[in-house]
Design a protein around this motif. Sequence first.
Motif, mmCIF file in Angstrom:
data_model
loop_
_atom_site.group_PDB
_atom_site.id
_atom_site.type_symbol
_atom_site.label_atom_id
_atom_site.label_comp_id
_atom_site.label_asym_id
_atom_site.label_seq_id
_atom_site.Cartn_x
_atom_site.Cartn_y
_atom_site.Cartn_z
ATOM 1 N N GLY A 143 -1.084 -20.874 0.279
ATOM 2 C CA GLY A 143 -1.212 -20.789 -1.171
ATOM 3 C C GLY A 143 -0.795 -22.043 -1.906
ATOM 4 O O GLY A 143 -0.303 -21.978 -3.030
ATOM 5 N N ILE A 144 -1.012 -23.207 -1.286
ATOM 6 C CA ILE A 144 -0.638 -24.467 -1.929
ATOM 7 C C ILE A 144 -1.542 -24.745 -3.121
ATOM 8 O O ILE A 144 -1.105 -25.196 -4.172
ATOM 9 C CB ILE A 144 -0.700 -25.632 -0.920
ATOM 10 C CG1 ILE A 144 0.242 -25.354 0.255
ATOM 11 C CG2 ILE A 144 -0.321 -26.961 -1.577
ATOM 12 C CD1 ILE A 144 0.041 -26.274 1.446
ATOM 13 N N LYS A 145 -2.823 -24.437 -2.963
ATOM 14 C CA LYS A 145 -3.789 -24.632 -4.050
ATOM 15 C C LYS A 145 -4.130 -23.294 -4.699
ATOM 16 O O LYS A 145 -4.304 -22.284 -4.011
ATOM 17 C CB LYS A 145 -5.058 -25.302 -3.524
ATOM 18 C CG LYS A 145 -4.852 -26.749 -3.101
ATOM 19 C CD LYS A 145 -4.533 -27.645 -4.297
ATOM 20 C CE LYS A 145 -3.070 -27.942 -4.428
ATOM 21 N NZ LYS A 145 -2.709 -28.597 -5.691
ATOM 22 N N PRO A 146 -4.219 -23.245 -6.022
ATOM 23 C CA PRO A 146 -4.421 -21.978 -6.729
ATOM 24 C C PRO A 146 -5.901 -21.605 -6.879
ATOM 25 O O PRO A 146 -6.787 -22.468 -6.825
ATOM 26 C CB PRO A 146 -3.805 -22.269 -8.103
ATOM 27 C CG PRO A 146 -4.046 -23.745 -8.305
ATOM 28 C CD PRO A 146 -3.968 -24.380 -6.938
ATOM 29 N N PHE A 147 -6.140 -20.316 -7.097
ATOM 30 C CA PHE A 147 -7.493 -19.845 -7.415
ATOM 31 C C PHE A 147 -7.371 -18.586 -8.275
ATOM 32 O O PHE A 147 -6.821 -17.577 -7.841
ATOM 33 C CB PHE A 147 -8.291 -19.527 -6.146
ATOM 34 C CG PHE A 147 -9.751 -19.274 -6.413
ATOM 35 C CD1 PHE A 147 -10.680 -20.296 -6.297
ATOM 36 C CD2 PHE A 147 -10.198 -18.013 -6.812
ATOM 37 C CE1 PHE A 147 -12.027 -20.076 -6.563
ATOM 38 C CE2 PHE A 147 -11.536 -17.784 -7.078
ATOM 39 C CZ PHE A 147 -12.460 -18.816 -6.957
ATOM 40 N N PHE A 148 -7.887 -18.667 -9.518
ATOM 41 C CA PHE A 148 -7.859 -17.562 -10.466
ATOM 42 C C PHE A 148 -9.283 -17.043 -10.692
ATOM 43 O O PHE A 148 -10.237 -17.835 -10.689
ATOM 44 C CB PHE A 148 -7.282 -18.015 -11.810
ATOM 45 C CG PHE A 148 -5.840 -18.451 -11.743
ATOM 46 C CD1 PHE A 148 -4.821 -17.543 -11.961
ATOM 47 C CD2 PHE A 148 -5.509 -19.764 -11.455
ATOM 48 C CE1 PHE A 148 -3.493 -17.928 -11.896
ATOM 49 C CE2 PHE A 148 -4.185 -20.160 -11.379
ATOM 50 C CZ PHE A 148 -3.168 -19.243 -11.605
ATOM 51 N N TYR A 149 -9.402 -15.737 -10.924
ATOM 52 C CA TYR A 149 -10.741 -15.199 -11.171
ATOM 53 C C TYR A 149 -10.680 -13.921 -12.001
ATOM 54 O O TYR A 149 -9.630 -13.279 -12.135
ATOM 55 C CB TYR A 149 -11.471 -14.945 -9.852
ATOM 56 C CG TYR A 149 -10.868 -13.852 -8.983
ATOM 57 C CD1 TYR A 149 -11.301 -12.529 -9.074
ATOM 58 C CD2 TYR A 149 -9.880 -14.152 -8.048
ATOM 59 C CE1 TYR A 149 -10.775 -11.534 -8.263
ATOM 60 C CE2 TYR A 149 -9.334 -13.170 -7.242
ATOM 61 C CZ TYR A 149 -9.790 -11.854 -7.344
ATOM 62 O OH TYR A 149 -9.257 -10.879 -6.553
ATOM 63 N N SER A 150 -11.856 -13.566 -12.537
ATOM 64 C CA SER A 150 -11.982 -12.334 -13.317
ATOM 65 C C SER A 150 -13.435 -11.885 -13.272
ATOM 66 O O SER A 150 -14.352 -12.711 -13.199
ATOM 67 C CB SER A 150 -11.552 -12.571 -14.769
ATOM 68 O OG SER A 150 -11.715 -11.393 -15.543
ATOM 69 N N LEU A 151 -13.656 -10.582 -13.329
ATOM 70 C CA LEU A 151 -14.999 -10.026 -13.472
ATOM 71 C C LEU A 151 -15.108 -9.434 -14.858
ATOM 72 O O LEU A 151 -14.379 -8.499 -15.213
ATOM 73 C CB LEU A 151 -15.266 -8.956 -12.411
ATOM 74 C CG LEU A 151 -16.659 -8.318 -12.454
ATOM 75 C CD1 LEU A 151 -17.748 -9.361 -12.203
ATOM 76 C CD2 LEU A 151 -16.778 -7.175 -11.447
#
Length: 632
Positions: A143-151
């Motif tokens: 989890g060093i690099k982030p990733f955000f999402y939404s539907l």
Amino acid sequence: MCGIAGIFHLSDQTKIDADLIAKMNDRQIHRGPDAGDYFFDPGVALAHRRLSIIDLEGSPQPMLSADKRACVVFNGEIYNFKELHKELSAKGYTFNTHGDTETILNAWLEWGEECVHKLRGMFAFAIWDRQKECLFIARDRLGIKPFFYSLLPSGEFIFGSELKVITAHPAFNRELRNTTIEDYFSLGYVPEPHTIYHNAFKLPPGHTLMLHKADKGLPEAKEYWDVPVNFAQPLDQKEIEEQLIERLKEAVDIRMVADVPLGSFLSGGVDSSAVVAMMSQLQSDPVNTCAIGFDVKAFNETEYAQTVADRYQTNHRVEVVSQDDFDLVDQLANLYDEPYADSSAIPTFRVCELARKHVTVALSGDGGDELFAGYSRYRLHKLEESIRSKLPLGLRKPVFGPLGKLYPKIDWAPRIFRAKTTFQSMAMDTVEGYHNTMSIFRSDDRAKLFSDEYKRSLNGYSSLEIFKKYGDKVKHLDETKIAQYIDMKTYLVGDILTKVDRASMAHSLEVRVPIIDHKFVEWAFKVPSDKNLANGVGKLSFKKALEPHLPHDVLYRKKMGFAVPLANWFRGPLKERLYEGVLSKQMTESGYFNKSHLQRLINDHVSGRRDNSASLWTLMMFESFLRQQKAS
């Protein structure tokens, strides 16, 4: 290092609004000031901001595969890309660039979802496959690099490297998630997979997500890696002594490839000093190092950093920060996009600011305490567990439970007399006790802090559920390994790595983290707890291996950490701000808090009766977030 963003419509094939995706991508321009570009297909838009590190003139993103079948946007570094390049070239794949991005594309074409097992590095990426009409998403193992999402209700799946990319979409609903407020005031951050918003999520470390056109909703994320916890045979002393330095040096070595200036943080602690020692032995030129000092000796580690810098003759830079360096307080909410209560974000921001003046890539020592049991709380947890093992819960609860309630909170007393938390923990099982230790507002404190209305709305939910979820997976391990595993799933990713990612990318600085290289983690987590934690010394196996490489005073002195003098700030220069913020209308009328308790927390601290600085900082950061929400 970069920022990525995208819109993927599950049902609509029309072209995505170019102005909208540009607006979202521009929110993270600090992550990639060197270039920005876009890719469009019917119902698909991918965006990228680039910080050039390798193949400076080539490797533009979004990048199409040679056969035009797939397109990728990627944030991170793949350290074994040259080996994969050779392997894939032998299979007939074409490479038109010299960087790591095209390696991911061809790995996808060859191995599909299994490609993530081939990648060694830090990454978050999204691949649009025209042939399969799918969007494949992956996040690195730790989890060093982030990733955000939404539907969105419209069927649009939106994503980005920071939460501000998601909130830039006009159709995104900013309703707060009720349970994450409980999580935040317990832990000081919002743990994966949730965010502060009801309809926005973080892809957990070591997970992938596959979306297809015509999907009716979000599929479940799929775990492809976890910290190995079922090792048949732990490492013995000889193996540790023979292999630790060799394996650490290899993890550092592969992170020293860059076409831009590279250096390292050097705090004067064991972990960053170890990284600098390895770097110095791997290159002939002096290592670029930097450190932040404070104008108060109790918070200043620069003399230890200088000792290491002198030993390895590094190009060492130091800047001294005033103990009253609280100018960043108003910037932190914008930096982290959701409530975040680790006050060491301030000196972390400053050391990244210093580093970026001289280098574009910096190595850090993050992860050593979680991997080798370096935190003092592990020693206390082990001591508590030794008592738990001798007394059944049925006996401990009636004895220690009342003591935990009645014993006063005596922050100013010597540590031996500050037993309230210990008494509370002794009336709990292993995981609940550790959760109590890790909480900023403990369960009894949160009961006083929250309003009756908000407590009812939680329907019995507690952040303890997060710890239990992870604790149940490793209940066959000893108490120290259980605590370490929980930390690697919660504190490391939610607090430490989040802090470093946002602080570094605010300055367009790439930070690489060799101690949590996944291959090193797979090896090091097998080190027995009694080799890491013995005779009151944490991280013992790591320190012993480093004895030929670092001074004794650096290895065995008391850990300081990146502290700031919050207690003094709140009784002095930030006192007025504290009253105005924590007792503001938006806090007292939010429905979350018991106003009289907010007042009591401030008064007790300002008067000197209690040290409530950590609790008050947590409240102040929440108020700052609410204020930013209202303004945006």
